[in-house]
Design a protein around this motif. Sequence first.
Motif, short mmCIF file in Angstrom:
data_model
loop_
_atom_site.label_atom_id
_atom_site.label_comp_id
_atom_site.label_asym_id
_atom_site.label_seq_id
_atom_site.Cartn_x
_atom_site.Cartn_y
_atom_site.Cartn_z
N CYS A 1 27.51 -20.37 29.72
CA CYS A 1 28.05 -19.12 29.15
C CYS A 1 29.44 -18.79 29.68
CB CYS A 1 27.10 -17.95 29.44
SG CYS A 1 26.81 -17.63 31.19
N ALA A 2 29.83 -19.37 30.81
CA ALA A 2 31.15 -19.06 31.37
C ALA A 2 31.56 -20.15 32.35
CB ALA A 2 31.14 -17.71 32.08
N VAL A 3 32.87 -20.28 32.52
CA VAL A 3 33.46 -21.15 33.53
C VAL A 3 34.09 -20.25 34.59
CG1 VAL A 3 35.14 -22.97 33.98
CG2 VAL A 3 33.86 -22.95 31.84
N LEU A 4 33.91 -20.62 35.86
CA LEU A 4 34.30 -19.72 36.94
C LEU A 4 35.21 -20.41 37.96
CD1 LEU A 4 33.55 -16.74 37.81
CD2 LEU A 4 31.95 -17.79 39.42
N PRO A 5 36.52 -20.40 37.72
CA PRO A 5 37.46 -20.88 38.75
C PRO A 5 37.77 -19.78 39.75
CG PRO A 5 38.66 -20.27 36.78
CD PRO A 5 37.20 -20.00 36.48
N GLY A 6 38.45 -20.14 40.84
CA GLY A 6 38.77 -19.15 41.86
C GLY A 6 40.23 -19.22 42.29
N PRO A 7 41.12 -18.63 41.54
CA PRO A 7 42.54 -18.63 41.93
C PRO A 7 42.79 -17.76 43.16
CG PRO A 7 42.20 -17.19 40.06
CD PRO A 7 40.90 -17.89 40.30
N ARG A 8 43.84 -18.12 43.92
CA ARG A 8 44.19 -17.36 45.13
C ARG A 8 45.26 -16.31 44.88
NH1 ARG A 8 43.15 -22.41 47.38
NH2 ARG A 8 41.74 -22.31 49.17
N SER A 9 45.90 -16.36 43.74
CA SER A 9 47.04 -15.48 43.51
C SER A 9 47.20 -15.24 42.01
CB SER A 9 48.31 -16.12 44.05
OG SER A 9 48.64 -17.29 43.31
N PRO A 10 47.97 -14.22 41.64
CA PRO A 10 48.26 -14.03 40.21
C PRO A 10 48.94 -15.24 39.58
CG PRO A 10 48.81 -12.04 41.45
CD PRO A 10 48.50 -13.10 42.46
N GLU A 11 49.78 -15.91 40.36
CA GLU A 11 50.48 -17.08 39.83
C GLU A 11 49.50 -18.22 39.53
OE1 GLU A 11 53.09 -14.32 41.62
OE2 GLU A 11 51.42 -15.38 42.59
N GLU A 12 48.53 -18.44 40.44
CA GLU A 12 47.52 -19.46 40.17
C GLU A 12 46.69 -19.08 38.95
OE1 GLU A 12 45.03 -20.73 43.35
OE2 GLU A 12 46.69 -21.38 44.62
N LEU A 13 46.38 -17.82 38.82
CA LEU A 13 45.62 -17.36 37.66
C LEU A 13 46.41 -17.59 36.37
CD1 LEU A 13 43.25 -16.03 36.26
CD2 LEU A 13 44.20 -13.80 36.88
N ASP A 14 47.72 -17.34 36.41
CA ASP A 14 48.54 -17.59 35.22
C ASP A 14 48.49 -19.06 34.82
OD1 ASP A 14 49.29 -14.95 34.94
OD2 ASP A 14 51.22 -15.18 35.96
N GLY A 15 48.47 -19.95 35.81
CA GLY A 15 48.35 -21.37 35.51
C GLY A 15 47.02 -21.69 34.85
N ILE A 16 45.96 -21.08 35.32
CA ILE A 16 44.63 -21.28 34.74
C ILE A 16 44.61 -20.77 33.31
CG2 ILE A 16 42.26 -20.38 34.85
CD1 ILE A 16 42.50 -20.68 37.94
N LEU A 17 45.20 -19.61 33.08
CA LEU A 17 45.24 -19.06 31.72
C LEU A 17 46.02 -19.97 30.77
CD1 LEU A 17 45.84 -15.32 32.65
CD2 LEU A 17 43.75 -16.27 31.65
#
Length: 342
Positions: free
Chosen positions: A293-309
């Motif tokens: 139902c979902a994938v769950l990564p764990g970014p350390r920063s907003p910048e890492e999250l932007d890369g995931i997005l």
Amino acid sequence: MTSAKTTFQTRRIGQTSLEISTLGLGGATIAGMREKVPAEVARATVARALDAGITYFDTAPRYGTGLSERLMGDVLRDRREGTVLSTKVGRLLKPHFGPRPADFQFMGALPFEEVFDYSYDAIMRSFEDSQQRLGLNKIDILYVHDIGTATHGVEGNKPYWKQLETGGYKALLELKASGQIGAIGLGVNEWEVLMDAFELGDWDVFLLAGRYTLLEQTSLDPFLSTCLKRKASVVAAAPFNSGILVGGTTWNYVKAPDDVIARVGAIEEVCARFGVPLPAAALQFPLTHPAVCAVLPGPRSPEELDGILAWWGVEIPDEFWTALADKGLLADGTPLPGGKAA
């Protein structure tokens, strides 16, 4: 730069009324897992996830011995509407004095240490403690955390399993029946213990880290097939296998062995042929299975999250997955887009 808000697809948790975004935010890394994260960066990461349209957030008492729950609660407290929050039980926290063990995973953790306890009373207390650390009166999903031989060993796990069997499971059922939580499950790194859990009764959702990824589909059968039969959902955590699928050298938190490195290299060759970034393929792969139902990564920063997005938004042709299957890089029976199977 601020990420544009995305309307993520949602999927239902088991047979509950909970709907979660297919991309979630894991709370281990913002609590300093293997690398210290400033509190303001951790909070900004949670806020960026909300701004981007993510609605599912996961945390646990273990993460920074209470730190992750505090940091996540700081942000969600004023933005709780429309979100789904999970935390975990199985550990109580007591004050810690003196240096940490050399293998302690969390940098900058709060001054507490873990006491494993899966009994009825401990689960009830853990639930209340988490509410206080979060500063929230509502938790949607409770996972039993790290029960199994991977954490406790074969003999060491037996008394803990007995606690869950004779009292802990009852506590979870009572919390759900009373409406204090919406779903129950287990959060582990080994699928085998989840098959044992099915013998205790019904569960809504399992958080499984690293066992259904682009690199490894060991949980495909009998676990994921049983989830479909029992109408239980799965959150696929650690989609990058702790780094090896995002350009790192670690696999399951240790240095990757040669055979794993070779397999990643073979996958990268297919990625290059189709112009698909390896992390994008790793991130999107688990959702091809109908139980996930979902994938769950764990970014350390907003910048890492932007890369995931950005990876999340990559269009991957169906032929890419078929090519992986044709080269024997996906286990037989792995679901592919379009209703096909490897």
